[in-house]
Enzyme design. Structure first.
Site, short mmCIF file in Angstrom:
data_model
loop_
_atom_site.label_atom_id
_atom_site.label_comp_id
_atom_site.label_asym_id
_atom_site.label_seq_id
_atom_site.Cartn_x
_atom_site.Cartn_y
_atom_site.Cartn_z
N GLU A 222 -4.84 1.50 0.71
CA GLU A 222 -5.03 2.93 0.98
C GLU A 222 -4.77 3.34 2.43
O GLU A 222 -5.65 3.89 3.10
CB GLU A 222 -6.44 3.36 0.54
CG GLU A 222 -6.63 3.26 -0.96
CD GLU A 222 -7.91 3.90 -1.46
OE1 GLU A 222 -8.84 4.14 -0.65
OE2 GLU A 222 -8.00 4.16 -2.67
N GLU A 323 -6.03 1.08 -8.43
CA GLU A 323 -7.43 1.50 -8.57
C GLU A 323 -7.49 2.75 -9.44
O GLU A 323 -6.67 3.67 -9.29
CB GLU A 323 -8.07 1.82 -7.21
CG GLU A 323 -8.33 0.60 -6.33
CD GLU A 323 -9.09 0.96 -5.05
OE1 GLU A 323 -9.78 2.00 -5.04
OE2 GLU A 323 -8.97 0.20 -4.09
#
Length: 497
Positions: A222, A323
């Site tokens: 991320e 995710e």
């Protein structure tokens, strides 16, 4: 007499018949050319701890500092050695495989393998903990993807980068990038080769080379680079560094801004998969409405997914959703907690239908926690939960964690601050990252950081004067046999024959 801190790394298993996985067009394939769809979960909370997963406030590094102050070094080492041992064992790997899953993403905090006070000198114990998980999974036929979840300096401003601040200094100081490249060079040296990797410099009780089953590397979780170009430059740099040592493994590249923005990406890097994270707002307390699976709601969910994979469609490459997944209510959330969870399972199933129809690989978040999002969670009857119950309730009431929190309990305090900022500095509406509103920014600084800094001593006080036997029992709370399955979740995502 010093306690034995040997990490038992299981012996290697036989080589995998699929050989090295690689990218072929829109698919991940084995050496025989047959497609492989990776389905599994993230092992968050283990080699990268997170506040909502195991119950502490704020950031792992400051929680550890507070615990060491209370416990002393010997008891501190003992507790965390036991925690790391019990959090993922052979029984966890066997259970995971029994559900039909074939891949575990291993989030890694760089502090396990490098000390900020001595950068560039790698810590063998951290690699041994990593090797242990990989071998436990390999024995059950489970691939692993190594994910650098927390990089030096922090690649985003959130709690899971474990910087203790809300700034991503990874992008501001090249030294942090240099250290991260060196970490990946070391990981590549240790895990290069076949799907079952051989390396000779592991110092384990077996004193022999190990062969490990690794599907690939996820170099940066991320990333959030407001200027975009720094991320692309780093990806090109670290790709060259890894490929100079390990030319074979798939590299899984997260999109910018929490793995959701590929707008500035150009030509793909070779043998690479570009990863999205596809959380649906319908699966969280902040959802604008209960999710009932209406045609309009399904269409909105699909549009969100399709926007995230536009780049992969453009380049004709595979998709890995690294995710996704809702959070779940518990009895303490009120009388309607079960109906809330029925809505959340509906979100889960409708998201999964999108992925399965398109035959993409995915890794749900997450495998194990204390009862918020995991496939399994530690029982309320365990020593850890019973001892920490008052603190966990207080942390929830204060909305101290960011992830999935219900801010309605503190709105009366923070809404005036939000409104004041919007009136005095309206530009805050455009502050990066774009999906954060002023409430998120205020919560990150005032609750997730400042408030949590004052909660560290309170959390640590629950460990004060505990014996080695008590600490053993606290850590053993995380053993698989002391966990409860979230059956609705597991039944929904279990691969169909």
């Amino acid at each position: 007499m010093a306690r034995d801190r040997t990490i038992i790394v299981p012996p290697a298993s036989a080589p995998a018949p699929s050989g090295v996985l690689k990218v072929s067009g829109k698919e991940i394939v084995g050496e025989d050319g047959k497609p492989v769809i990776l389905r599994g979960a993230g092992l968050g909370g283990h080699l990268n701890m997170e506040n909502f997963i195991t119950g502490y406030p704020g950031h792992e590094k400051y929680m550890r500092k507070a615990l060491k102050k209370v416990l002393g070094e010997e008891k501190y080492d003992y507790f965390f050695d036991k925690f790391l041992e019990y959090f993922f064992t052979e029984k966890d790997a066997q259970f995971f495989a029994s559900l039909g899953f074939n891949c575990i993403r291993i989030p890694l905090n760089y502090r396990h393998i490098e000390d900020d006070a001595n950068p560039g000198v790698f810590l063998e114990r951290g690699f041994q903990w990593l090797d242990r998980v990989i071998n436990l999974c390999a024995a059950e036929g489970i691939y692993t993807i190594i994910d650098l979840h927390a990089a030096p300096g922090g690649q985003n401003g959130d709690w899971h980068c474990d910087t203790g601040i809300h700034m991503a200094f990874f992008w501001e100081y090249v030294e942090f990038q240099n250290r991260t490249v060196a970490i990946w060079e070391e990981l590549a040296r240790r895990y290069k080769g076949n799907t079952w990797l051989t390396f000779a410099n592991l110092k384990s009780p077996f004193d022999q080379p190990h062969t490990l089953k690794v599907a690939g590397f996820n170099p940066l979780n991320e990333p959030c680079d407001e200027e975009h170009y720094r991320l692309l430059a780093f990806y090109e740099r670290v790709e060259k560094a890894i490929r100079a040592i390990d030319p074979d493994h798939i590299l899984f590249w997260d999109g910018n801004t929490f793995a959701m923005d590929f707008s500035k990406f150009t030509d793909p890097l070779p043998n690479s998969v570009y990863a999205i994270h596809d959380y649906s707002t319908f699966g969280f307390p902040s959802s604008p409405e209960p999710y009932k699976g209406t045609p309009e709601q399904k269409a909105k969910m699909l549009r969100s997914y399709e926007r995230k994979v536009e780049y992969q469609e453009k380049i004709g490459g595979p998709v890995w959703n690294g995710e996704w997944g809702p959070v779940y209510a518990s009895p303490s959330d009120g009388a309607d907690w079960e109906s809330i969870n029925e809505d959340r399972y509906r979100v889960l199933k409708d998201q999964l239908a999108i992925y399965e129809e398109r035959k993409i690989s995915w890794s749900i978040w997450l495998y194990k926690d204390i009862g918020f999002q995991g496939m399994v969670y530690i029982s309320p009857d365990t020593a850890y939960i019973k001892r920490l119950a008052p603190f966990l309730e207080k942390k929830k009431r204060l909305a101290a964690d960011e992830w999935g929190c219900d801010v309605s309990t503190v709105d009366h305090i923070f809404k005036p601050v939000d409104n004041w900022l919007l009136e005095e500095v309206p530009g805050i509406k455009h502050r990066y990252p774009p999906m954060w509103n002023v409430t998120t920014h205020v919560g990150r600084v005032l609750r997730n950081i400042l408030l949590s800094e004052e909660l560290y001593p309170e959390y640590a006080a629950y460990f004060k004067d505990l014996s080695f036997e008590d600490l053993e029992e606290m850590a053993a709370s995380f053993k698989f046999e002391n966990c409860v399955q979230r059956q609705g979740l597991n039944d929904a995502i279990k691969p169909k024959a």
